[in-house]
Design an enzyme around this catalytic site. Structure first.
Site, PDB file in Angstrom:
ATOM      1  N   LYS A   1      35.298  42.196  37.248  1.00 59.56           N
ATOM      2  CA  LYS A   1      33.929  41.761  36.889  1.00 59.56           C
ATOM      3  C   LYS A   1      32.906  42.788  37.416  1.00 59.56           C
ATOM      4  O   LYS A   1      33.268  43.759  38.056  1.00 59.56           O
ATOM      5  CB  LYS A   1      33.661  40.367  37.426  1.00 59.56           C
ATOM      6  CG  LYS A   1      34.760  39.364  37.127  1.00 59.56           C
ATOM      7  CD  LYS A   1      34.972  39.104  35.630  1.00 59.56           C
ATOM      8  CE  LYS A   1      36.341  38.517  35.382  1.00 59.56           C
ATOM      9  NZ  LYS A   1      36.418  37.279  34.720  1.00 59.56           N
TER      10      LYS A   1
HETATM   11  C1  LIG Z   1      37.289  36.001  34.810  1.00 60.23           C
HETATM   12  C2  LIG Z   1      36.848  34.848  34.034  1.00 60.23           C
HETATM   13  C3  LIG Z   1      36.871  33.544  34.571  1.00 60.23           C
HETATM   14  C4  LIG Z   1      37.545  33.187  35.866  1.00 60.23           C
HETATM   15  O1  LIG Z   1      37.145  33.909  36.980  1.00 60.23           O
HETATM   16  P1  LIG Z   1      38.028  33.839  38.311  1.00 60.23           P
HETATM   17  O2  LIG Z   1      37.076  34.309  39.385  1.00 60.23           O
HETATM   18  O3  LIG Z   1      39.163  34.796  38.112  1.00 60.23           O
HETATM   19  O4  LIG Z   1      38.469  32.465  38.519  1.00 60.23           O
HETATM   20  C5  LIG Z   1      36.326  32.525  33.822  1.00 60.23           C
HETATM   21  N1  LIG Z   1      35.795  32.737  32.611  1.00 60.23           N
HETATM   22  C6  LIG Z   1      35.772  33.960  32.050  1.00 60.23           C
HETATM   23  C7  LIG Z   1      35.151  34.131  30.707  1.00 60.23           C
HETATM   24  C8  LIG Z   1      36.312  35.048  32.730  1.00 60.23           C
HETATM   25  O5  LIG Z   1      36.328  36.258  32.148  1.00 60.23           O
END
Ligand SMILES: *Cc1c(COP(=O)(O)O)cnc(C)c1O
Length: 383
Positions: free
Chosen positions: A183
């Site tokens: 992210k």
């Molecule tokens: C990465 C992601 C999540 C989950 O994030 P985590 O921190 O790994 O639990 C949820 N929704 C979307 C669209 C994502 O890309």
């Protein structure tokens, strides 16, 4: 061909962030504590939200948000199938029914016009997903939800730094951000729920730490209150200070990260403009700052002999890593079995699910890296 493998994503960790993590490790307090509290504060001042709770992941945030909103059996939750599986998994684990809404074919985001026909008297919650760093058109969805007293939670996992019509994501309503390494900023694993609903945040704060009715760390107590009692059975979803201190450094560099991502994404757009087989996403006009978390394209399989999976494999042979964000949730085994959708029910989702993939995009990439990706794409298309 490239000599070294180019991953599709890689976190940018500075020496001072590494030192700061070391200091926390040496400090004698490594789990939830002052750094986590500071991270929540800094995140709030960044996005202008009323309050925020830092957690071990965005998935944990979604789980607790659903609990705090009392989502359970008999309730319907509208969300796209073009998303990460975590949201839908949590809806199902709460005993509620996911209702998949289609998306715009070229932004991959849902809208009020697509959501409205799916609303029933059982609809309790709508979860729009901000995709790739662009913004969902929230205003019409907010109007729709408010008129029917339906709760709204934004999946903002891709949207750290995304601005919608001049408004930071997270500033209004309730949003869930992820700090997983792919992210826009990372805490290793981690997530945060921002909200202007104080009661909701209080419940999430309590549930994240066993339901003790206190935070995992209290400044006055130099730890947590030893006499705290379980008010409701909770979970163990708190963020550690080791993670939070990394997040503090990352948050400061977020504008720099986005600037770099933007330069690289614009380079891709320019170089791919004449490659007919590769279709980038359309940037919606409501996105006043694109955070460019992902550079998503679709392979026009009508024009190529290769499938998307074969194409990704060919790029890998040429030392180019790619990602898949996302294969539609309803095409995964469990969902195929339990909620069989007839082909054609989610046309834009299905079309994209078979053609979509993500090209390398991360702040420490260079323009030369972008050139090598585009050269490899052209080579595969010509072979
Ligand atoms: C990465 C992601 C999540 C989950 O994030 P985590 O921190 O790994 O639990 C949820 N929704 C979307 C669209 C994502 O890309």
């Amino acid at each position: 061909m490239r000599k070294e493998f180019l991953p599709f994503s890689r976190p940018s960790i500075s020496e001072s962030e590494i030192l700061a993590v070391g200091e926390v490790l040496r400090s004698g307090w490594i789990t939830t504590g002052p750094k986590t509290a500071q991270f929540e504060e800094d995140f709030c001042s960044y996005c202008g939200c009323g309050g925020a709770v830092a957690l071990s992941s965005a998935t944990a945030g979604m789980h607790l948000a659903l609990m705090a909103l009392n989502i359970g059996p008999g309730d319907e939750v509208i969300t796209p199938s073009m998303t990460w599986v975590s949201t839908v998994n949590m809806i199902v684990r709460m005993g509620a029914t996911p209702v998949f809404v289609d998306i715009d074919k070229d932004t991959l985001m849902t809208g009020a016009d697509l959501i409205e026909p799916l609303i029933t008297e059982r609809t309790k919650l709508i979860i729009p997903v901000h995709f790739a760093g662009a913004a969902v058109d929230m205003a019409p969805i907010r109007t729709l939800a408010a008129a029917r007293a339906i709760a709204l939670v934004e999946d903002a996992a891709h949207a750290v730094g995304t601005e919608y019509n001049g408004e930071e994501t997270g500033r209004r309503g309730t949003a869930i951000f992820s700090f997983h390494p792919i992210k826009n900023i990372t805490t290793g694993e981690g997530g945060i729920v921002s909200s202007d609903n104080e009661a909701l945040l209080r419940t999430i704060r309590s549930l994240k730490f066993h339901g003790l009715g206190v935070d995992a760390h209290d400044r006055r107590q130099q730890g947590r209150s030893p006499q705290a009692e379980v008010l409701e059975p909770g979970f163990k979803y708190n963020m550690m200070d080791i993670s939070a201190v990394l997040g503090l450094g990352q948050l400061q560099r977020l504008p720099e990260f986005i600037a770099k991502r933007t330069v690289l994404a614009e380079q891709y757009l320019e170089l791919l403009a004449d490659v007919e087989e590769i279709l980038p996403l359309r940037v919606p006009a409501v996105t006043s700052r694109h955070a460019w978390n992902l550079f998503v394209v679709r392979l026009d399989t009508e024009r190529t002999a290769l499938t998307r999976d074969q194409f990704m494999e060919e790029l890998k042979k040429r030392n180019i890593g790619t990602g898949l964000h996302f294969r539609a949730v309803h095409t995964q085994q469990y969902y195929r079995k339990t909620m069989p959708l007839k082909p054609g029910m989610l046309p834009a989702t299905e079309w994209n699910s078979d053609r979509i993939f993500s090209l390398p995009l991360f702040p420490d990439m260079t323009i030369d890296d972008v050139l090598s990706v585009v050269a490899a794409i052209k080579e595969v298309l010509c072979s």
